[in-house]
Design an enzyme around this catalytic site. Structure first.
Site, PDB file in Angstrom:
ATOM      1  CD  GLU A  43      -2.464   1.240   2.776  1.00 20.04           C
ATOM      2  OE1 GLU A  43      -2.659   2.361   3.311  1.00 20.04           O
ATOM      3  OE2 GLU A  43      -2.805   0.166   3.307  1.00 20.04           O
ATOM      4  CB  THR A  69      -3.082   8.294   3.112  1.00 21.39           C
ATOM      5  OG1 THR A  69      -2.204   7.390   3.782  1.00 21.39           O
ATOM      6  CG2 THR A  69      -3.448   9.404   4.084  1.00 21.39           C
ATOM      7  CE  LYS A 129      -6.973   2.159   7.176  1.00 22.67           C
ATOM      8  NZ  LYS A 129      -5.857   3.015   6.758  1.00 22.67           N
TER       9      LYS A 129
END
Length: 206
Positions: A43, A69, A129
């Site tokens: 990621e 993000t 998440k």
């Protein structure tokens, strides 16, 4: 790569390396070291300056690259067009979910409450998440699976090689790890990240 195959690789790999570089080049080095250490799901966070360069440089790497993000729809589309196979955000965004669904890309939003989780599930999110996970105990997953038995949770934040097995045993489908890799890089450079990554892979198999 289909959405299903990406999700399958995440759950089979169990470890997602969250790469936050101080520069695109540092992100590339962290990624290459993590992959050499056995981590196959990467990621790349959009807090990394000029992260697009990192995506460009890593297109041929033997790993699944995603974007982290991601705060809005514009960033999600930018990430997807630059090769991201999945999108992660610290919160749930309907707009990001819409873009990801449009391109058949998995969206893994950060959720902390049942309300947020239900909203994310209704918007087509397959893996949620739990962030920041260090505010929770692994038993939280079992509690959530009471009313939401089908929910798939990936704790991120505060996960390390010592406690990740506890989270996986509690029902996590994968874990997101990052700060340990950055610390290793600062202390021992590339080789230290390779070793730290190997520890995570070993821990995921126990």
């Amino acid at each position: 790569m289909t959405k299903y195959s990406t999700l399958t690789q995440v759950t089979e790999s169990k470890v997602v390396a969250v790469i936050r570089g101080n520069s695109a080049e540092e992100a590339v080095q962290l990624t290459k070291a993590a992959v050499e250490g056995g981590i196959r799901i990467i990621e790349l966070t959009y807090t990394t300056p000029q992260v697009q360069k990192a995506f460009e440089e890593l297109q041929e790497i033997d790993a699944v690259l995603g974007a982290g993000t991601v705060l809005d729809a514009e960033t999600a589309r930018h990430a997807i067009l630059n090769g991201a196979k999945f999108v992660v955000s610290p919160h749930f965004s309907e707009e990001v979910a819409t873009v990801c669904n449009r391109y058949a890309i998995p969206y893994l939003p950060g959720c902390m409450t049942i309300r947020e989780m239900v909203k994310a599930l209704e918007s087509g999110c397959d893996i949620l998440k739990l962030f920041p996970a260090n505010n929770f105990d692994p038993s939280f997953i079992k509690s959530v699976k009471g009313p939401l038995p089908h929910v798939q949770i990936m704790p991120t934040g505060g996960i390390n090689a010592n406690n990740m097995q506890e989270w996986l045993a509690a029902g996590a489908v994968a874990v997101g790890v990052g700060s340990d890799l950055n610390k290793a890089y600062k202390v021992g450079g590339y080789d230290a990240v390779v070793e730290a990554s190997k520890k995570y892979i070993d821990a995921s198999k126990n």
